[in-house]
Structure formats: structure tokens, C-alpha cells
Design a protein around this motif. Structure first.
Motif, PDB file in Angstrom:
ATOM      1  N   VAL A  61       0.750  -1.254   0.091  1.00  0.00           N
ATOM      2  CA  VAL A  61      -0.027   0.018   0.121  1.00  0.00           C
ATOM      3  C   VAL A  61       1.064   1.029  -0.059  1.00  0.00           C
ATOM      4  O   VAL A  61       0.588   2.139  -0.701  1.00  0.00           O
ATOM      5  CB  VAL A  61      -1.081  -0.068   1.221  1.00  0.00           C
ATOM      6  N   LEU A  62       1.692   1.334   0.777  1.00  0.00           N
ATOM      7  CA  LEU A  62       2.706   2.412   0.946  1.00  0.00           C
ATOM      8  C   LEU A  62       3.457   2.695  -0.383  1.00  0.00           C
ATOM      9  O   LEU A  62       3.758   3.886  -0.737  1.00  0.00           O
ATOM     10  CB  LEU A  62       3.779   2.450   2.213  1.00  0.00           C
ATOM     11  N   ASP A  63       3.821   1.793  -1.043  1.00  0.00           N
ATOM     12  CA  ASP A  63       4.497   1.929  -2.242  1.00  0.00           C
ATOM     13  C   ASP A  63       3.696   2.613  -3.325  1.00  0.00           C
ATOM     14  O   ASP A  63       4.332   3.420  -4.113  1.00  0.00           O
ATOM     15  CB  ASP A  63       4.955   0.587  -2.812  1.00  0.00           C
ATOM     16  N   THR A  64       2.502   2.252  -3.367  1.00  0.00           N
ATOM     17  CA  THR A  64       1.303   2.964  -4.218  1.00  0.00           C
ATOM     18  C   THR A  64       1.155   4.212  -3.804  1.00  0.00           C
ATOM     19  O   THR A  64       0.862   5.260  -4.741  1.00  0.00           O
ATOM     20  CB  THR A  64       0.050   2.057  -4.250  1.00  0.00           C
ATOM     21  N   TRP A  65       1.111   4.668  -2.531  1.00  0.00           N
ATOM     22  CA  TRP A  65       0.784   5.961  -2.025  1.00  0.00           C
ATOM     23  C   TRP A  65       1.952   7.108  -1.977  1.00  0.00           C
ATOM     24  O   TRP A  65       1.628   7.884  -2.046  1.00  0.00           O
ATOM     25  CB  TRP A  65       0.216   5.824  -0.609  1.00  0.00           C
ATOM     26  N   ARG A  66       3.293   6.594  -1.760  1.00  0.00           N
ATOM     27  CA  ARG A  66       4.184   7.338  -1.419  1.00  0.00           C
ATOM     28  C   ARG A  66       3.993   8.657  -2.368  1.00  0.00           C
ATOM     29  O   ARG A  66       4.156   9.794  -1.829  1.00  0.00           O
ATOM     30  CB  ARG A  66       5.507   6.389  -1.597  1.00  0.00           C
ATOM     31  N   GLU A  67       4.449   8.309  -3.696  1.00  0.00           N
ATOM     32  CA  GLU A  67       4.426   9.527  -4.311  1.00  0.00           C
ATOM     33  C   GLU A  67       3.277  10.451  -4.526  1.00  0.00           C
ATOM     34  O   GLU A  67       3.153  11.613  -4.215  1.00  0.00           O
ATOM     35  CB  GLU A  67       4.537   9.217  -6.007  1.00  0.00           C
ATOM     36  N   LEU A  68       1.995   9.871  -4.470  1.00  0.00           N
ATOM     37  CA  LEU A  68       0.443  10.605  -4.444  1.00  0.00           C
ATOM     38  C   LEU A  68       0.882  11.392  -3.101  1.00  0.00           C
ATOM     39  O   LEU A  68       0.183  12.422  -3.098  1.00  0.00           O
ATOM     40  CB  LEU A  68      -0.337   9.601  -4.689  1.00  0.00           C
ATOM     41  N   PHE A  69       1.019  10.870  -1.971  1.00  0.00           N
ATOM     42  CA  PHE A  69       0.669  11.524  -0.747  1.00  0.00           C
ATOM     43  C   PHE A  69       1.538  12.894  -0.725  1.00  0.00           C
ATOM     44  O   PHE A  69       0.651  13.755  -0.342  1.00  0.00           O
ATOM     45  CB  PHE A  69       1.580  10.474   0.164  1.00  0.00           C
ATOM     46  N   PHE A  70       2.630  12.990  -1.146  1.00  0.00           N
ATOM     47  CA  PHE A  70       3.497  14.159  -1.396  1.00  0.00           C
ATOM     48  C   PHE A  70       2.842  15.094  -2.394  1.00  0.00           C
ATOM     49  O   PHE A  70       2.875  16.282  -2.152  1.00  0.00           O
ATOM     50  CB  PHE A  70       4.917  14.091  -1.410  1.00  0.00           C
ATOM     51  N   LYS A  71       2.226  14.444  -3.385  1.00  0.00           N
ATOM     52  CA  LYS A  71       1.753  15.401  -4.683  1.00  0.00           C
ATOM     53  C   LYS A  71       0.517  16.226  -4.118  1.00  0.00           C
ATOM     54  O   LYS A  71       0.269  17.348  -4.464  1.00  0.00           O
ATOM     55  CB  LYS A  71       1.588  14.360  -5.737  1.00  0.00           C
ATOM     56  N   LEU A  72      -0.421  15.179  -3.343  1.00  0.00           N
ATOM     57  CA  LEU A  72      -1.593  15.830  -3.127  1.00  0.00           C
ATOM     58  C   LEU A  72      -1.310  16.992  -1.996  1.00  0.00           C
ATOM     59  O   LEU A  72      -1.908  18.107  -2.211  1.00  0.00           O
ATOM     60  CB  LEU A  72      -2.595  14.927  -2.277  1.00  0.00           C
ATOM     61  N   GLN A  73      -0.440  16.655  -1.012  1.00  0.00           N
ATOM     62  CA  GLN A  73       0.023  17.629  -0.093  1.00  0.00           C
ATOM     63  C   GLN A  73       0.240  19.013  -0.687  1.00  0.00           C
ATOM     64  O   GLN A  73      -0.059  20.038  -0.506  1.00  0.00           O
ATOM     65  CB  GLN A  73       0.887  17.093   0.946  1.00  0.00           C
ATOM     66  N   GLU A  74       1.374  18.803  -1.676  1.00  0.00           N
ATOM     67  CA  GLU A  74       1.584  20.045  -2.273  1.00  0.00           C
ATOM     68  C   GLU A  74       0.636  20.904  -2.941  1.00  0.00           C
ATOM     69  O   GLU A  74       0.467  22.052  -2.752  1.00  0.00           O
ATOM     70  CB  GLU A  74       2.492  19.377  -3.481  1.00  0.00           C
ATOM     71  N   GLN A  75      -0.237  20.252  -3.587  1.00  0.00           N
ATOM     72  CA  GLN A  75      -1.435  20.940  -4.288  1.00  0.00           C
ATOM     73  C   GLN A  75      -2.169  21.319  -3.370  1.00  0.00           C
ATOM     74  O   GLN A  75      -2.683  22.727  -3.606  1.00  0.00           O
ATOM     75  CB  GLN A  75      -2.003  19.880  -5.359  1.00  0.00           C
ATOM     76  N   ASP A  76      -2.713  20.759  -2.337  1.00  0.00           N
ATOM     77  CA  ASP A  76      -3.503  21.176  -1.297  1.00  0.00           C
ATOM     78  C   ASP A  76      -2.840  22.811  -0.645  1.00  0.00           C
ATOM     79  O   ASP A  76      -3.585  23.769  -0.527  1.00  0.00           O
ATOM     80  CB  ASP A  76      -3.724  20.246  -0.265  1.00  0.00           C
ATOM     81  N   LYS A  77      -1.518  22.647  -0.588  1.00  0.00           N
ATOM     82  CA  LYS A  77      -0.943  23.685   0.046  1.00  0.00           C
ATOM     83  C   LYS A  77      -0.772  24.937  -0.912  1.00  0.00           C
ATOM     84  O   LYS A  77      -1.354  26.140  -0.728  1.00  0.00           O
ATOM     85  CB  LYS A  77       0.715  23.472   0.187  1.00  0.00           C
ATOM     86  N   LYS A  78      -0.670  24.596  -2.119  1.00  0.00           N
ATOM     87  CA  LYS A  78      -0.935  25.667  -3.382  1.00  0.00           C
ATOM     88  C   LYS A  78      -2.219  26.145  -3.581  1.00  0.00           C
ATOM     89  O   LYS A  78      -2.336  27.656  -3.409  1.00  0.00           O
ATOM     90  CB  LYS A  78      -0.499  24.903  -4.682  1.00  0.00           C
ATOM     91  N   LEU A  79      -3.337  25.651  -3.289  1.00  0.00           N
ATOM     92  CA  LEU A  79      -4.652  25.897  -3.412  1.00  0.00           C
ATOM     93  C   LEU A  79      -4.869  26.860  -2.375  1.00  0.00           C
ATOM     94  O   LEU A  79      -5.875  27.977  -2.559  1.00  0.00           O
ATOM     95  CB  LEU A  79      -5.511  24.747  -3.516  1.00  0.00           C
ATOM     96  N   ALA A  80      -4.434  26.650  -1.125  1.00  0.00           N
ATOM     97  CA  ALA A  80      -4.644  27.464   0.126  1.00  0.00           C
ATOM     98  C   ALA A  80      -3.817  28.694   0.170  1.00  0.00           C
ATOM     99  O   ALA A  80      -3.864  29.065   1.479  1.00  0.00           O
ATOM    100  CB  ALA A  80      -4.608  26.481   1.392  1.00  0.00           C
ATOM    101  N   ASN A  81      -3.010  28.911  -0.697  1.00  0.00           N
ATOM    102  CA  ASN A  81      -1.913  29.897  -0.630  1.00  0.00           C
ATOM    103  C   ASN A  81      -2.635  31.276  -0.797  1.00  0.00           C
ATOM    104  O   ASN A  81      -3.644  31.432  -1.524  1.00  0.00           O
ATOM    105  CB  ASN A  81      -0.768  29.930  -1.709  1.00  0.00           C
ATOM    106  N   ASN A  82      -1.942  32.324  -0.284  1.00  0.00           N
ATOM    107  CA  ASN A  82      -2.440  33.575  -0.359  1.00  0.00           C
ATOM    108  C   ASN A  82      -4.006  33.999  -0.069  1.00  0.00           C
ATOM    109  O   ASN A  82      -4.685  34.458  -1.135  1.00  0.00           O
ATOM    110  CB  ASN A  82      -2.006  34.273  -1.901  1.00  0.00           C
TER     111      ASN A  82
END
Ligand code: 5AD
Length: 403
Positions: A61-82
Motif C-alpha cells: 500500500v505504501l509503495d502505491t501511495w508514497r508519490e501521491l501522498f506528497f503530490k496531493l499535499q503540495e497541491q492542497d498547500k498551493k490552493l490554500a496559498n494567499n
């Protein structure tokens, strides 16, 4: 907070484990699990460790999630910016305090019999046109099994206040489910005795969904008539209900509570008080939705609430309660669709529910008409929700999705 990915137990101190997810640490109670050790791979939901899994499964499960986990976090942060507007500020607060996790609970509506006669509700006792149904234990177990096989790890069991299910039956339902499935169970069955709730807790239920509906006692009295004849379980008015919720929290239950928006006689000041009351009850999740008129009720001609008002209430709630989970209710989705849900998620909300009631019953749980999800296959609904969440950089946390 919890992810739908397994974490590793890093520390155990008394009743509490520290669980590590790719370096992020979360705390969770361990009393639902026997013999937990440091290094174990676990799933946690709503602050409880609910299941241990083997090293192999965890790795997969972790192998499938690793990349997506950080990618989603990045996008969420970007959308909540400014943040500029009210909604953006609320979203930024959600992002800062709750991260990108979004609870997705499944809900099974197992009986539409109700001894209450609430003026707003389509399954009220006096709606004689409604075909009534109730599920026996084996049918409930099958529905839970189905939901678990779809990946749900947190489930709400909901019904009208149906006296057919006595304390023994409820205890048996919880026990049988827990013996088969390591799910976090929320009971949404209305006003029952403390003893009944204590027995369900002992059998392994850990959450209660019980709205107080309105904090205005006069509106409450009007909307929830006591007589004649008195409902079977409902012993009192607003204070009785609030006290029950308080006691359930003391018993250790996670509390999901909230109110209806748009009841006749309700003022804006009432809604502000509703938000504060929800917080004062120690709600781990806020559940408030727009009133939707039903033709078979005395409120058939009462108008509903528009989306912009709903979004403002969600945003204010988030600003006042940075740590809360705030649900996008089915009522909001019913009126305003997944686009409305998306706007709610961008105005401070961070939880959703998916209806996993057997399809033949869904339309009969007719609290209001044309409920979102009642005509859709469950898989289709899940896919729509996952797509929506991922488009916003959110990670579903109570659903073990393998993307
Ligand atoms: N519109 C919106 N929500 C409703 N509920 C009941 N009837 C309606 C309606 N007409 C909500 C109540 C109850 C929950 C299960 O459904 O708030 O607590």
C-alpha cells in the motif's frame, strides 16, 4: 487525524500509540486492538487504531501511495496559498490545522421506521404513504461486509427511532460487526438510554452521530412535537438531548453533532449559537446541513437555504473551530451537487459521507426527496468523490483506496 494508509507504531504510552506516516506523527487510542507492539503496521481511524496489518501488505500500500501522498499535499498547500476572501481564509485555516486529510465515512441506513414526528422529516411517524423497511442482523452484516470490501474503514449505522431494535439487538449488532470487521463504528439511532449506549460502547462502537437540530428551545419544541402520543424513546426537549450528547462524550464516544439550517422561526443569531453549541459539546465532527422540504410533511412549502449562505456558515464555522472536522452533508450535495460539495471543501469543510445502504432501500430512507447518491451505484459514487478530492489535493482518510 488519520490517513487511509497504514502507519508504523513508533511509541506506546498507556492507552495511546504514536503512529508514523511517512515521517508525520499522529496519536491514536489502542484499546480496540489486542497486543499492539512498537513497529507494528496499523490502520487508524478517528483517533483509534482499528487494525494491524502485515509488513508485506503495508509495503504494498505504501509503495502505491508514497508519490501521491506528497503530490496531493503540495497541491492542497498551493490552493490554500494567499487567502483573500472569507472562503479562502477559512480554507487556509483548514489547511494549516488539518492538512489535506478528508474523512470519507460510509453510511448504512438500516431502518426507516421512526416513532418521532419531527415536522421537517420525511420518515416522520405520520407519513403513512412511505413504505417502511428494516434490516435484520444478517442483512446488516452483509451490508457492512460489502462496505468493508469496498474499502470503508469507518461506518455510520443510521435509522429512525425504531423500537423494534431493543438494547440486546443493538449490542448484538455491534458485537457481530466488530467480531468480523475491524471498522470504526458510529451509531446514529437517536435518543436511547445511557445504558443502551454503554452496552454498545462495550461491544466496540466508538462514535455517535446525533444532531441537536437547533439550539433555539422554542424552535426545537415546535419542530419536534412531544405529544400526542409521545414518541417511545424521546423523553424530553432540547436540554434532554444536549445532556444525552454530553453524557455520550463522557462515556468516550467520538461525537458527530450539529443542526439544520433554514427551519421556520430560526434566526441568524440562532445559527451562530448552533455553531457554538456544537463546539461546546466537544464535537469531533460538525454535521450541519440545509433543510430540504418534503411534500409529505407540514413544512412542504418552507423554502430551502441557498448555497452562498451555506458556504458562509461553513467558512465561519471553520474560522471559529480550526481543529474540527466539518462535514459536507448529503443535504448540501442533494441541493447543489458535487460542484457545491467542491465549493464547500474550498470554504473550510473536510469530510464526506457515502451512502452504502443496499440500493433497494436507499430511496425509502426518504428524510428529504432525491437524496444525493440514492440513484447511483456505490462504486460510481466512490469514484466521483475520489476524483473530486484528488482534484483539490485532498487525501481520503477513512477509505482504503488503492489508486
Ligand atoms: N432536510 C434536511 N435534513 C433533514 N433531516 C431530517 N429531515 C431533513 C430535511 N427535510 C436530518 C436531521 C436528522 C438527520 C438524520 O437528517 O437533521 O438529524
Amino acid at each position: 487525524m488519520c490517513y487511509a494508509i497504514p502507519g508504523k507504531v513508533a511509541e506506546i504510552s498507556g492507552r495511546v500509540a504514536t503512529v508514523d506516516y511517512f515521517g508525520e506523527k499522529r496519536k491514536a487510542y489502542i484499546d480496540l486492538i489486542e497486543d499492539l507492539r512498537i513497529g507494528d503496521n496499523v490502520y487508524a481511524q478517528g483517533g483509534f487504531v482499528i487494525r494491524k496489518i502485515g509488513e508485506e501488505e503495508a509495503k504494498e500500500v505504501l509503495d502505491t501511495w508514497r508519490e501521491l501522498f506528497f503530490k496531493l499535499q503540495e497541491q492542497d498547500k498551493k490552493l490554500a496559498n494567499n487567502p483573500q476572501s472569507l472562503f479562502e481564509r477559512a480554507n487556509a485555516i483548514r489547511q494549516k490545522h488539518q492538512g489535506n486529510s478528508c474523512c470519507v465515512h460510509g453510511i448504512i441506513e438500516f431502518s426507516n421506521y421512526c416513532s418521532c414526528n419531527c415536522l421537517y422529516c420525511g420518515i416522520r411517524r405520520d407519513n403513512k404513504d412511505l413504505t417502511r423497511y428494516r434490516m435484520e442482523i444478517p442483512e446488516i452484516l452483509a451490508a457492512v461486509g460489502e462496505a468493508v470490501s469496498l474499502g470503508f474503514q469507518a461506518l455510520v449505522l443510521q435509522s429512525g427511532e425504531d423500537p423494534y431494535y431493543d438494547d440486546d439487538k443493538f449490542e448484538a449488532i455491534v458485537k457481530e460487526i466488530r467480531a468480523r470487521h475491524p471498522v470504526l463504528l458510529f451509531m446514529s439511532i437517536g435518543e436511547r438510554s445511557i445504558k443502551a449506549y454503554q452496552r454498545m460502547y462495550n461491544a466496540g462502537a466508538r462514535g455517535v452521530l446525533l444532531r441537536f437540530e437547533t439550539s433555539n428551545p422554542e424552535v426545537y419544541e415546535k419542530m419536534k412535537p412531544k405529544s400526542p402520543p409521545a414518541p417511545i424513546f424521546q423523553s424530553g426537549g432540547l436540554e434532554t438531548r444536549l445532556n444525552l450528547i454530553r453524557t455520550l462524550r463522557e462515556l468516550g464516544y467520538l461525537i458527530v453533532t450539529g443542526f439544520l439550517i433554514g427551519l421556520p422561526g430560526q434566526k441568524s443569531a440562532d445559527v451562530m449559537k448552533d455553531i457554538k453549541t456544537t463546539a461546546s459539546l466537544g464535537a469531533e465532527m460538525f454535521s450541519f446541513g440545509p433543510f430540504v422540504p418534503h411534500t409529505a410533511t407540514p413544512l412542504a412549502n418552507t423554502p430551502t437555504t441557498d448555497l452562498s449562505k451555506m458556504l458562509k456558515i461553513i467558512a465561519r464555522t471553520r474560522i471559529m473551530n480550526p481543529e474540527a472536522k466539518i462535514l459536507v452533508t448529503t443535504a448540501l450535495e442533494t441541493l447543489y451537487g458535487l460542484d457545491g460539495a467542491s465549493e464547500a471543501l474550498m470554504a473550510g469543510a473536510n469530510s464526506l459521507m457515502i451512502n452504502v445502504t443496499p440500493k433497494k432501500y436507499r430511496r425509502l430512507y426518504d428524510i428529504y426527496p432525491k437524496r444525493f447518491g440514492s440513484e447511483m451505484e456505490t462504486m460510481e459514487h466512490i469514484e466521483k468523490v475520489i476524483n473530486l478530492l484528488q482534484s483539490l489535493g485532498r487525501a481520503p482518510t477513512d477509505l482504503n483506496v488503492q489508486t
